[in-house]
Scaffold this motif. Structure first.
Motif, short mmCIF file in Angstrom:
data_model
loop_
_atom_site.label_atom_id
_atom_site.label_comp_id
_atom_site.label_asym_id
_atom_site.label_seq_id
_atom_site.Cartn_x
_atom_site.Cartn_y
_atom_site.Cartn_z
N LEU A 198 5.59 9.22 24.21
CA LEU A 198 5.09 8.12 25.04
C LEU A 198 4.28 7.41 24.18
CD1 LEU A 198 3.88 10.22 28.22
CD2 LEU A 198 5.98 8.91 28.27
N PHE A 199 3.71 7.88 23.01
CA PHE A 199 2.79 7.26 22.27
C PHE A 199 3.57 6.28 21.21
CE2 PHE A 199 0.61 11.11 23.26
CZ PHE A 199 -0.55 10.68 23.89
N ALA A 200 2.80 5.44 20.84
CA ALA A 200 3.19 4.41 19.75
C ALA A 200 3.59 4.88 18.43
CB ALA A 200 2.47 3.25 19.45
N LYS A 201 4.65 4.43 17.74
CA LYS A 201 5.03 4.88 16.41
C LYS A 201 3.99 4.55 15.66
CE LYS A 201 10.12 4.15 17.15
NZ LYS A 201 11.16 3.67 17.04
N ALA A 202 3.74 5.45 14.64
CA ALA A 202 2.84 5.17 13.70
C ALA A 202 3.38 4.13 12.70
CB ALA A 202 2.68 6.32 12.68
N THR A 203 2.45 3.31 12.03
CA THR A 203 2.97 2.17 11.12
C THR A 203 3.72 2.77 10.02
OG1 THR A 203 0.71 1.95 10.22
CG2 THR A 203 1.16 0.77 11.82
N PRO A 204 4.28 2.16 9.35
CA PRO A 204 4.63 2.67 7.79
C PRO A 204 3.59 3.27 6.82
CG PRO A 204 6.08 0.81 8.54
CD PRO A 204 4.90 0.84 9.30
N ASP A 205 2.48 2.30 6.97
CA ASP A 205 1.50 2.90 5.88
C ASP A 205 0.98 4.08 6.52
OD1 ASP A 205 1.63 0.64 4.15
OD2 ASP A 205 0.23 -0.73 5.17
N GLU A 206 0.73 4.21 7.81
CA GLU A 206 -0.10 5.35 8.35
C GLU A 206 1.08 6.60 8.24
OE1 GLU A 206 -2.63 6.24 12.58
OE2 GLU A 206 -0.66 4.89 12.63
N SER A 207 2.16 6.40 8.37
CA SER A 207 3.08 7.52 8.21
C SER A 207 2.93 8.22 6.54
CB SER A 207 4.55 7.07 8.59
OG SER A 207 4.71 7.04 9.87
N ASN A 208 3.01 7.07 5.62
CA ASN A 208 2.81 7.41 4.42
C ASN A 208 1.59 8.32 3.75
OD1 ASN A 208 5.42 6.68 3.55
ND2 ASN A 208 4.82 4.46 3.29
N LEU A 209 0.38 7.50 4.70
CA LEU A 209 -0.76 8.14 4.49
C LEU A 209 -0.76 9.63 4.81
CD1 LEU A 209 -3.85 8.01 3.57
CD2 LEU A 209 -4.25 7.12 6.02
#
Length: 191
Positions: free
Chosen positions: A57-68
């Motif tokens: 149900l939640f938004a996908k993490a941004t690419p930068d957030e995923s890498n962090l």
């Protein structure tokens, strides 16, 4: 409708109003409960405790957030990161869906080396090492190193090679994690 004790169900195609006598047969299907306050149902996503498959149900993490978060969690794979979110197992980890968006160079470098190098454990907070009875693990230098660092060693039983697999896999995981984090810092390979 709700004031008259009816239940309202929204789907992707319609809105269904259910009678006041409708009861859920299985509570395990409930992914989220939000209290009604001042005739509104407000969802505070920062204070939600995920249940079951709520992550979808939640938004996908941004690419930068995923890498962090991939780097913060010691270069753990994205499938494991999503399991951590689903189980609410890491304090501060956002309830988002993490997806791999590019190849992690540090992960590739960390996993391509096969040399067994115990010095990579220095910066990790290792408490126990499982090892077999080979001389590389049973010697004066290794004894002193483990004693200084407060590392306990568990040895597999002699002539039971099936136990060595567990020790080898766990040690390999630790070594690869340490090597990957070192590669990510772009230090020279001598480290």
């Amino acid at each position: 409708m709700c004031d008259k004790k009816n239940s309202v169900l929204f789907t992707d195609t319609e809105c269904v109003v259910l009678s006041p006598y409708f009861k859920l047969t299985d509570e395990s299907h409930v992914l989220l409960k939000v209290p009604r306050k001042d005739n509104m149902y407000s969802v505070d996503l920062k204070n939600v405790i995920p249940q079951g498959g709520l992550t979808c149900l939640f938004a996908k993490a941004t690419p930068d957030e995923s890498n962090l978060w991939h780097r913060r969690l010691g270069h753990v794979n994205f499938k494991t990161m999503n399991k951590l979110v689903k189980g609410n197992l890491v304090r501060g980890l956002p309830s988002k869906l993490f997806e791999i968006n590019q190849i992690c160079v540090a992960c590739q470098k960390g996993k391509q080396h096969r040399a067994s190098c115990i010095e990579n454990l220095i910066d990790l907070k290792v408490k126990v090492i499982r090892c077999d009875n080979r001389t590389e693990f049973k010697n004066r230098v290794m004894n002193q190193f483990c004693e200084i660092k407060g590392i306990k060693r568990e040895f597999s039983v002699a002539r039971t090679p099936q136990q060595n697999g567990i020790a080898e896999r766990k040690n390999k995981t630790l070594i690869e994690a340490a090597r990957t984090m070192l590669a990510d810092t772009k230090l020279p390979t001598t480290f």
